[in-house]
Design an enzyme around this catalytic site. Structure first.
Site, PDB file in Angstrom:
ATOM      1  N   TRP A   1      57.824  24.936  37.040  1.00  0.00           N
ATOM      2  CA  TRP A   1      57.436  25.298  35.679  1.00  0.00           C
ATOM      3  C   TRP A   1      57.363  26.811  35.474  1.00  0.00           C
ATOM      4  CZ3 TRP A   1      53.528  28.319  36.936  1.00  0.00           C
ATOM      5  CH2 TRP A   1      52.873  28.038  38.145  1.00  0.00           C
ATOM      6  N   ASN A   2      57.495  27.627  36.521  1.00  0.00           N
ATOM      7  CA  ASN A   2      57.230  29.065  36.327  1.00  0.00           C
ATOM      8  C   ASN A   2      58.383  29.794  35.618  1.00  0.00           C
ATOM      9  OD1 ASN A   2      58.704  28.756  38.679  1.00  0.00           O
ATOM     10  ND2 ASN A   2      57.733  30.453  39.746  1.00  0.00           N
TER      11      ASN A   2
ATOM     12  N   LYS B   1      65.551  16.883  37.028  1.00  0.00           N
ATOM     13  CA  LYS B   1      64.175  16.534  36.650  1.00  0.00           C
ATOM     14  C   LYS B   1      63.356  17.810  36.426  1.00  0.00           C
ATOM     15  CE  LYS B   1      60.537  16.113  38.942  1.00  0.00           C
ATOM     16  NZ  LYS B   1      59.748  16.870  37.935  1.00  0.00           N
TER      17      LYS B   1
ATOM     18  N   GLY C   1      60.380  24.707  44.475  1.00  0.00           N
ATOM     19  CA  GLY C   1      58.968  24.377  44.253  1.00  0.00           C
ATOM     20  C   GLY C   1      58.163  24.724  45.488  1.00  0.00           C
TER      21      GLY C   1
ATOM     22  N   GLU D   1      64.328  25.885  47.851  1.00  0.00           N
ATOM     23  CA  GLU D   1      63.844  27.242  47.562  1.00  0.00           C
ATOM     24  C   GLU D   1      62.342  27.102  47.385  1.00  0.00           C
ATOM     25  OE1 GLU D   1      62.485  30.135  46.247  1.00  0.00           O
ATOM     26  OE2 GLU D   1      63.516  30.025  44.316  1.00  0.00           O
TER      27      GLU D   1
ATOM     28  N   CYS E   1      57.821  33.160  42.644  1.00  0.00           N
ATOM     29  CA  CYS E   1      57.895  32.813  44.074  1.00  0.00           C
ATOM     30  C   CYS E   1      58.223  34.028  44.935  1.00  0.00           C
ATOM     31  CB  CYS E   1      58.858  31.665  44.323  1.00  0.00           C
ATOM     32  SG  CYS E   1      60.481  31.941  43.667  1.00  0.00           S
TER      33      CYS E   1
ATOM     34  N   GLU F   1      49.954  31.539  49.538  1.00  0.00           N
ATOM     35  CA  GLU F   1      50.501  32.074  48.289  1.00  0.00           C
ATOM     36  C   GLU F   1      49.428  32.001  47.198  1.00  0.00           C
ATOM     37  OE1 GLU F   1      53.836  29.724  46.979  1.00  0.00           O
ATOM     38  OE2 GLU F   1      54.907  31.501  46.324  1.00  0.00           O
TER      39      GLU F   1
END
Ligand code: ADP
Length: 488
Positions: A157-158, A181, A235, A257, A291, A388
């Site tokens: 979603w970022n 998706k 994700g 990723e 990320c 993170e």
């Protein structure tokens, strides 16, 4: 209700085989505006049965799509790019509304999409095979690249729209078909892009979108359905590990990723002010939900206090608020869970000795807004040294030598990006080679773009997205063809 210039782009159904569909059981889920948690709209909550249909449709569509010339596929993609260019402001508004980031940042994300499509449309025409010199008589050898088949893709979603396109466009360009998706928080911009693909004349079944609220069962279908030949996932590392395990059951090709724990190393011989400007920009981009964002600031002891003070002064200038307001430079984070995680990590660091120089709490302007935060003298025992943060928190650590900086930078299971700033040319080469990361920025944080292989080593992932190496050719099988000759 969101007011678009072209209301036709607000889609609330799934897109399968060129048709807009509801869930078979008619269920829907709410998409929230993360600034005020209001419901933007309700979207069809598709399940396993619809996913199977989409995979079958993609498989059916594959043979005609792969049979087109690269030029024909490219032309179709260029029409898609044009549709996107004609609707930039609506797409920007949709993205800010469902994701929360300031309009300026959404605009950057959306402007990237047609550029990306145009580059891959052209580059797919230049994918070549090889002829190989035989070592025995009467044989000729060559390789050809062929599209791998149905690709299943999942993005977060970022950067929902650009990451989706970064996965799907190269796949489509080389002749694969895709079932995508979106994240449950951000399906709307992607559904609008699907509508634009329809208007551009992308054939039914080539690009399918499955919105859903509970991703696990869809993920299971993606990883276990034998018609799916490749899985692309962007994700968290935890979800990536789960999907990799499931995908092993059918030996699917995978690109992952995943998370990062990126260091930003600042040496005393650097152009310090320029480095701080770039650090501020990347650290607080998308409220720190990036990320390849900076998770650890490593600063040489002799300039440490000065750097922290300057960083705080610049971070104070950020204006938090609703992404939709033109002067906002930092919006909310995506969810209650995100706020809770940031609070836990800051509390832990402070308990272990870190000092709060700025922020350190959520902001009264919005339930999911966390204040730009700067922590100094963070001990490496703090959880945030290893985890993170994914929020607007900048933790500062000290080092005394290049050797120590390198050891600290590599002291993580992740290996996505690493940045360092120095004017010493020898050090630039030494560190570029020694840092354990898929992406290294030496005196820059710009490590992302359609032409660049993007991805990580260690637990940050497998494979690359973007560029030719790993991305475009990652959607192809290389076939070796040996042709014998009887000499007649
Ligand atoms: P985050 O914690 O940042 O949301 P996730 O890895 O949970 O990261 O989510 C990234 C993407 O992965 C989203 O599209 C989400 O819907 C999807 N996802 C999460 N869990 C699963 C799963 N078990 N199977 C398939 N997709 C999943």
């Amino acid at each position: 209700m969101i007011a678009l210039k072209n209301q036709d782009l607000l889609r609330t159904q799934g897109y399968i085989n060129g048709k807009w569909v509801n869930a078979k059981n008619n269920t829907t889920f709410s998409v929230l505006n993360p600034f005020d948690q209001s419901i933007i709209t309700n979207v069809a909550d598709l399940g396993v049965a619809e996913t199977k249909e989409a995979i079958e449709a993609a498989n059916e569509a594959w043979s005609a799509w792969r049979s087109k010339t690269a030029k024909e596929r490219g032309q179709c993609l260029l029409r898609w790019a044009e549709q996107v260019r004609n609707n930039l402001s609506d797409l920007t508004l949709l993205l800010t509304t469902e994701q929360g980031k300031p309009l300026e940042q959404s605009k950057m994300d959306i402007n990237y999409i047609p550029t990306l499509i145009e580059w891959f449309a052209a580059e797919a025409m230049r994918l070549h095979g090889q002829t190989i010199t035989p070592l025995v008589e009467n044989i000729r050898l060559m390789t050809i690249r062929q599209p791998i088949g149905v690709v299943a893709a999942i993005a977060p979603w970022n950067f929902p729209a650009s990451l989706c396109m970064q996965q799907c466009v190269p796949a489509i360009a080389v002749g694969c078909t895709v079932v995508f998706k979106p994240a449950e928080q951000t399906p709307l911009t992607i559904l609008a892009l699907a509508r634009l693909s329809e208007l551009a004349g992308l054939p039914p079944g080539v690009f399918n979108v499955i919105p859903c609220e509970k991703p696990a069962e869809i993920g299971k279908e993606f990883t276990t359905n034998p018609l799916v030949r490749k899985l692309c996932f962007t994700g968290s590392t935890a979800t990536g590990k789960l999907l990799a395990k499931e995908a092993a059951s059918t030996i699917k090709k995978i690109t992952l990723e995943l998370g990062g724990n990126c260091p930003f190393i600042l040496f005393a011989d650097a152009n310090v002010d320029a480095a701080i400007d770039q650090a501020i920009e990347l650290k607080f981009l998308n409220a720190g939900q990036v990320c390849n964002g900076i998770n650890r600031f490593l600063v040489e002891d002799s300039i440490y206090d000065d750097v922290v003070a300057k960083f705080v002064e610049k971070a104070k200038k950020l204006k938090v608020g609703a992404g939709i307001e033109s002067d906002t430079t930092m919006g909310p984070v995506i969810s209650e869970a995100a706020i809770k995680k940031i609070e836990r990590l800051v509390e832990d660091a402070v308990k272990k000795g870190a000092q709060i120089k700025l922020g350190g709490k959520s902001d009264p302007k919005g339930k999911w807004i966390y204040q730009p935060t700067v922590l100094s003298d963070v001990p490496i025992e703090a959880d945030m040294f290893h985890e993170e943060i994914f929020g607007p928190v900048a933790p500062f650590y000290r080092f005394k030598s290049e050797e120590e900086a390198l050891r600290l930078a590599n002291d993580t299971k992740y290996g996505l990006a690493a940045y360092f700033y120095t004017q010493n040319p020898d050090r630039i080469h030494r560190l570029s080679e020694a840092l354990e990361a898929g992406l290294v920025g030496a005196n820059t944080t710009s490590v992302f773009g359609e032409t660049l292989p993007f991805g990580g080593c260690k637990e940050s992932g497998i494979g690359r997205e973007g560029g030719v190496v790993g991305s475009l050719d990652g959607y192809c099988e290389i076939k070796t063809i040996a042709t014998g000759s009887f000499g007649t």
